[in-house]
Design a protein around this motif. Structure first.
Motif, PDB file in Angstrom:
ATOM      1  N   PRO A  79     -10.970  -5.059  -1.480  1.00 57.53           N
ATOM      2  CA  PRO A  79     -10.295  -6.052  -2.333  1.00 57.53           C
ATOM      3  C   PRO A  79      -9.732  -5.455  -3.621  1.00 57.53           C
ATOM      4  O   PRO A  79      -8.772  -5.984  -4.189  1.00 57.53           O
ATOM      5  CB  PRO A  79     -11.412  -7.062  -2.632  1.00 57.53           C
ATOM      6  N   THR A  80     -10.317  -4.365  -4.108  1.00 60.89           N
ATOM      7  CA  THR A  80      -9.870  -3.764  -5.363  1.00 60.89           C
ATOM      8  C   THR A  80      -8.754  -2.734  -5.154  1.00 60.89           C
ATOM      9  O   THR A  80      -8.215  -2.224  -6.140  1.00 60.89           O
ATOM     10  CB  THR A  80     -11.047  -3.079  -6.075  1.00 60.89           C
ATOM     11  N   MET A  81      -8.413  -2.428  -3.907  1.00 60.05           N
ATOM     12  CA  MET A  81      -7.376  -1.434  -3.644  1.00 60.05           C
ATOM     13  C   MET A  81      -6.013  -1.965  -4.094  1.00 60.05           C
ATOM     14  O   MET A  81      -5.654  -3.106  -3.806  1.00 60.05           O
ATOM     15  CB  MET A  81      -7.345  -1.093  -2.150  1.00 60.05           C
ATOM     16  N   ARG A  92      -2.741   0.109  -0.513  1.00 55.34           N
ATOM     17  CA  ARG A  92      -3.124  -0.547   0.737  1.00 55.34           C
ATOM     18  C   ARG A  92      -2.002  -0.454   1.756  1.00 55.34           C
ATOM     19  O   ARG A  92      -2.241  -0.142   2.932  1.00 55.34           O
ATOM     20  CB  ARG A  92      -3.474  -2.005   0.459  1.00 55.34           C
ATOM     21  N   THR A  93      -0.760  -0.694   1.314  1.00 53.11           N
ATOM     22  CA  THR A  93       0.384  -0.617   2.221  1.00 53.11           C
ATOM     23  C   THR A  93       0.568   0.799   2.747  1.00 53.11           C
ATOM     24  O   THR A  93       0.820   1.009   3.936  1.00 53.11           O
ATOM     25  CB  THR A  93       1.662  -1.077   1.499  1.00 53.11           C
ATOM     26  N   GLU A  94       0.440   1.792   1.859  1.00 53.95           N
ATOM     27  CA  GLU A  94       0.572   3.191   2.270  1.00 53.95           C
ATOM     28  C   GLU A  94      -0.508   3.575   3.275  1.00 53.95           C
ATOM     29  O   GLU A  94      -0.224   4.237   4.286  1.00 53.95           O
ATOM     30  CB  GLU A  94       0.483   4.104   1.047  1.00 53.95           C
ATOM     31  N   TYR A  95      -1.732   3.172   2.988  1.00 49.06           N
ATOM     32  CA  TYR A  95      -2.843   3.520   3.874  1.00 49.06           C
ATOM     33  C   TYR A  95      -2.648   2.930   5.271  1.00 49.06           C
ATOM     34  O   TYR A  95      -2.785   3.627   6.282  1.00 49.06           O
ATOM     35  CB  TYR A  95      -4.167   3.041   3.280  1.00 49.06           C
ATOM     36  N   LEU A  96      -2.331   1.636   5.337  1.00 47.64           N
ATOM     37  CA  LEU A  96      -2.174   0.997   6.647  1.00 47.64           C
ATOM     38  C   LEU A  96      -0.966   1.554   7.402  1.00 47.64           C
ATOM     39  O   LEU A  96      -1.016   1.721   8.620  1.00 47.64           O
ATOM     40  CB  LEU A  96      -2.052  -0.516   6.475  1.00 47.64           C
ATOM     41  N   ALA A  97       0.115   1.853   6.689  1.00 46.69           N
ATOM     42  CA  ALA A  97       1.276   2.461   7.341  1.00 46.69           C
ATOM     43  C   ALA A  97       0.910   3.833   7.907  1.00 46.69           C
ATOM     44  O   ALA A  97       1.330   4.201   9.013  1.00 46.69           O
ATOM     45  CB  ALA A  97       2.431   2.583   6.355  1.00 46.69           C
ATOM     46  N   GLY A  98       0.121   4.596   7.145  1.00 49.19           N
ATOM     47  CA  GLY A  98      -0.315   5.902   7.619  1.00 49.19           C
ATOM     48  C   GLY A  98      -1.190   5.810   8.854  1.00 49.19           C
ATOM     49  O   GLY A  98      -1.030   6.586   9.806  1.00 49.19           O
ATOM     50  N   ARG A  99      -2.099   4.840   8.861  1.00 54.53           N
ATOM     51  CA  ARG A  99      -2.970   4.667  10.036  1.00 54.53           C
ATOM     52  C   ARG A  99      -2.157   4.195  11.244  1.00 54.53           C
ATOM     53  O   ARG A  99      -2.396   4.626  12.370  1.00 54.53           O
ATOM     54  CB  ARG A  99      -4.077   3.664   9.721  1.00 54.53           C
ATOM     55  N   ALA A 100      -1.201   3.312  11.010  1.00 52.06           N
ATOM     56  CA  ALA A 100      -0.354   2.843  12.107  1.00 52.06           C
ATOM     57  C   ALA A 100       0.437   3.996  12.704  1.00 52.06           C
ATOM     58  O   ALA A 100       0.523   4.156  13.935  1.00 52.06           O
ATOM     59  CB  ALA A 100       0.585   1.740  11.620  1.00 52.06           C
ATOM     60  N   LEU A 101       1.029   4.825  11.847  1.00 51.89           N
ATOM     61  CA  LEU A 101       1.795   5.975  12.327  1.00 51.89           C
ATOM     62  C   LEU A 101       0.892   6.943  13.080  1.00 51.89           C
ATOM     63  O   LEU A 101       1.269   7.463  14.146  1.00 51.89           O
ATOM     64  CB  LEU A 101       2.451   6.683  11.143  1.00 51.89           C
ATOM     65  N   LEU A 102      -0.290   7.190  12.551  1.00 54.89           N
ATOM     66  CA  LEU A 102      -1.223   8.109  13.203  1.00 54.89           C
ATOM     67  C   LEU A 102      -1.661   7.579  14.564  1.00 54.89           C
ATOM     68  O   LEU A 102      -1.726   8.340  15.544  1.00 54.89           O
ATOM     69  CB  LEU A 102      -2.435   8.327  12.300  1.00 54.89           C
TER      70      LEU A 102
END
Length: 239
Positions: free
Chosen positions: A37-39, A44-54
């Protein structure tokens, strides 16, 4: 590609071309557990985009469902694919990139930079080796990011982050070759440097093997979306 080369698949995407639906369809519940919640919203958008791409890259490279791989996070945020290939992820500006190795190697690191800090001469003098600082000084804006992405990729492969020291790897870039040496006598990585549009650079470092790095670039996009990186081309690598 020669038999002695290790293919490293580089997938890249412009985050603006990845819809929330696309990302949601690729990330797993395990991935979402790291979203707190504190991210910050951008992080948060960068992290999820990175995981999706990976996840997309793992599926494309292995033929398995990308969501079936378990990805753990080691010190300094280094992702590790359990019982899977060596991987690495990076992002800068609107660009996210990941790397997946096609064969067993020790560790893998990738870094992308779409810009550079203002005081590049000062940073190079303080954190690079003397020879590198002199090289950067001749063409600061063009040369600084080339060295930065190679050093970052190496530190990511080590899993140390910037705490490992930017001067721990010295690179002499003489396209199409890069000559590298380590400060502490550790094994020298196999490295590659790629260039994109607008002064963007991508660096790759592979540890634990003598195979040359053979980058194979793939863009991930749904439809004709934005592309902040543009076509990537190999400009130098270990020989």
């Amino acid at each position: 590609m020669t038999d002695s080369a290790c293919a490293v698949y580089i997938y890249y995407a412009d985050r603006r071309s990845l819809s929330e639906q696309t990302v949601a369809a690729l990330v797993t519940a395990e991935d979402r557990l790291r979203v707190t919640p504190t991210m910050h919203a951008r992080r948060r958008t960068e992290y999820l985009a990175g995981r999706a791409l990976l996840r997309h890259a793992l599926g494309a490279c292995t033929g398995r469902d990308g969501a079936s791989f378990r990805i753990e996070v080691a010190a300094y945020g280094k992702p590790e694919c359990v019982a899977g290939p060596a991987i690495s992820v990076s992002h800068s500006g609107d660009v996210v990139v990941c790397a997946v190795a096609d064969r067993a190697i020790g560790d893998l690191g990738i870094d992308v930079e779409t810009g550079h800090p203002r005081e590049v001469d000062e940073i190079a003098e303080r954190f690079f080796t003397p020879a590198e600082a002199r090289w950067v000084a001749a063409q600061p804006e063009a040369r600084f990011p080339m060295l930065w992405v190679l050093k970052e990729a190496y530190l990511k492969a080590l899993g140390s982050g910037l705490a490992g020291g930017l001067s721990s790897l010295e690179c002499r870039i003489e396209p199409p070759a890069v000559v590298a040496r380590t400060a502490d006598g550790a094994a020298v990585p196999q490295i590659a440097l790629l260039a994109g549009e607008g002064g963007c650079y991508v660096g790759i470092a592979a540890l634990g093997g003598s195979s040359l790095v053979e980058p194979i670039v793939r863009r991930f996009a749904v439809g004709d979306g934005a592309d902040a990186l543009g076509p990537l081309r190999l400009i130098a690598r270990s020989e």
